[in-house]
Design a protein around this motif. Sequence first.
Motif, PDB file in Angstrom:
ATOM      1  N   ASP A  21       0.832  -1.381   0.054  1.00 59.87           N
ATOM      2  CA  ASP A  21      -0.074   0.032  -0.091  1.00 59.87           C
ATOM      3  C   ASP A  21       0.990   1.368   0.094  1.00 59.87           C
ATOM      4  O   ASP A  21       0.659   2.326  -0.674  1.00 59.87           O
ATOM      5  CB  ASP A  21      -0.878   0.034   1.149  1.00 59.87           C
ATOM      6  CG  ASP A  21      -1.908  -1.198   1.094  1.00 59.87           C
ATOM      7  OD1 ASP A  21      -2.256  -1.656  -0.166  1.00 59.87           O
ATOM      8  OD2 ASP A  21      -2.706  -1.686   2.068  1.00 59.87           O
ATOM      9  N   ALA A  25       0.866   4.025  -3.013  1.00 66.02           N
ATOM     10  CA  ALA A  25       0.680   5.553  -2.667  1.00 66.02           C
ATOM     11  C   ALA A  25       1.778   6.392  -3.204  1.00 66.02           C
ATOM     12  O   ALA A  25       1.364   7.563  -4.020  1.00 66.02           O
ATOM     13  CB  ALA A  25       0.405   5.581  -1.222  1.00 66.02           C
ATOM     14  N   THR A  28       1.534   6.482  -7.170  1.00 67.60           N
ATOM     15  CA  THR A  28       0.442   7.125  -7.524  1.00 67.60           C
ATOM     16  C   THR A  28       0.874   8.833  -7.483  1.00 67.60           C
ATOM     17  O   THR A  28       0.611   9.465  -8.507  1.00 67.60           O
ATOM     18  CB  THR A  28      -0.896   6.996  -6.567  1.00 67.60           C
ATOM     19  OG1 THR A  28      -1.083   5.740  -6.857  1.00 67.60           O
ATOM     20  CG2 THR A  28      -1.922   7.977  -6.813  1.00 67.60           C
ATOM     21  N   GLY A  56      -2.956   9.346  -3.145  1.00 71.61           N
ATOM     22  CA  GLY A  56      -1.995   8.319  -2.428  1.00 71.61           C
ATOM     23  C   GLY A  56      -2.291   8.078  -1.033  1.00 71.61           C
ATOM     24  O   GLY A  56      -2.170   6.814  -0.508  1.00 71.61           O
ATOM     25  N   LEU A  59      -5.185   5.537  -0.497  1.00 68.45           N
ATOM     26  CA  LEU A  59      -4.693   4.013  -0.587  1.00 68.45           C
ATOM     27  C   LEU A  59      -4.226   3.360   0.273  1.00 68.45           C
ATOM     28  O   LEU A  59      -4.229   2.187   0.425  1.00 68.45           O
ATOM     29  CB  LEU A  59      -3.617   4.047  -1.915  1.00 68.45           C
ATOM     30  CG  LEU A  59      -3.952   4.342  -3.136  1.00 68.45           C
ATOM     31  CD1 LEU A  59      -3.006   4.372  -4.182  1.00 68.45           C
ATOM     32  CD2 LEU A  59      -5.215   3.766  -3.643  1.00 68.45           C
ATOM     33  N   LEU A  60      -3.831   4.064   1.498  1.00 67.20           N
ATOM     34  CA  LEU A  60      -3.173   3.458   2.685  1.00 67.20           C
ATOM     35  C   LEU A  60      -4.339   2.649   3.455  1.00 67.20           C
ATOM     36  O   LEU A  60      -3.981   2.085   4.313  1.00 67.20           O
ATOM     37  CB  LEU A  60      -2.655   4.631   3.433  1.00 67.20           C
ATOM     38  CG  LEU A  60      -1.400   5.304   2.973  1.00 67.20           C
ATOM     39  CD1 LEU A  60      -0.940   6.195   3.978  1.00 67.20           C
ATOM     40  CD2 LEU A  60      -0.373   4.262   2.637  1.00 67.20           C
ATOM     41  N   SER A  73     -11.845   9.345  -3.924  1.00 68.40           N
ATOM     42  CA  SER A  73     -10.796   9.593  -5.119  1.00 68.40           C
ATOM     43  C   SER A  73     -11.599  10.196  -6.328  1.00 68.40           C
ATOM     44  O   SER A  73     -11.085  11.174  -6.845  1.00 68.40           O
ATOM     45  CB  SER A  73     -10.134   8.239  -5.492  1.00 68.40           C
ATOM     46  OG  SER A  73      -9.409   7.723  -4.579  1.00 68.40           O
TER      47      SER A  73
END
Length: 381
Positions: A21, A25, A28, A56, A59-60, A73
């Motif tokens: 992840d 991130a 991205t 980013g 995404l975590l 997003s």
Amino acid sequence: MADPHPGRGPAPVRHLARITDLALAALTLVFFVAVALATGVRDPWQGTIPLGLLLGALLLVRRRWPMTVLLLSIGGILVYHLTGHWSPAGWIWPAAVAYFTAATTPRVRWVPALGLAQLVHSAVDARRVLDHNPVRYLIHVAGEGLLLAVLVAAGLTYAAGMRWRERLRETDSRARAAEERLRVSHEVHDVIAHTLAVVGVQLNVAADALEEDPAAAAAALRLAKNIRNRAMADLRSLVTVLRDDPAGTAPQADLASLGTLISDTRAAGLEVTLDEHGDRAAVPAITAIAVHRVVQESLANTLKHAGASKAEVTIGYRPRSVTVEITDDGRGTPGGADATEGHGLTGMRERVSALGGELTAGPVPGGFAVRADIPVAGSAA
């Protein structure tokens, strides 16, 4: 893929998921800003970098809240466009990882709907390109649509693969459980058969000596009681396994228990000698259990059916195999029956075969013999 229990699983798996992840991130952010700079954005801090940081950061937590990450997003990309910023590379790809992750969840049906809504807005937003460059406009719209289709298909494929792997693990687990239950059923048979044989002999001794020698009768009854108690302890541990609760099970009888087994059989009136060659300490546990059960079942059969007065147990421990031979001076199976008949011999044969060995049983000059050759687990052939 979205994980329904993100805090569970082996530690290495969780660490790998976090690293993945973090890498996604970072990629991205870096890729989004790099494309923006390469396509003419002069001041990336005025929208490009903040959007890249948002995408980013989301995404975590994509595994815990996949649909929320996708919606935020899409919302970030929409605000980016509505505030007059030019997109360096379309609408779909900046949220590609979020689309893929959401497509692996049970709510996958909403993902194409959200993507289509974003595509429609993208087509309307890019309509000014249609006036002076229709080919570029078609490539833009078709490319975005193709990317969306690929992301959704990849997510669905990944989710199906994970479900298939999970089913394989469950099937394998059920198969192992069934094999264990079959093994335990053989153990139960062996314990009961040996106990009944020895206890039956002692009860006969007690009945014959009750009037003429009460002390001998009492000794026979005490021995029968002790053997019965040990058998009950074994059966309790085996039944615990059958109840799917392995906790608290006692160790299975192995080579260390041969002395007790021989003593019980001698007390039942059969003259037994034990001759061992080699190092028993080098024998693996699973092989040791099989050796004990072969000896136990053979002596039980001798007591019940053979009419023998003595038996000899010979065990040879070699680096690659263990040889067990039990011979007696009895008449063999009752009525001259085939030696392969009966649950006892069948169970021994199956147990030895499961370890890659071979068991033979049949009449020999002067009596009956059972011989088993059992490979040592992990040894080369």
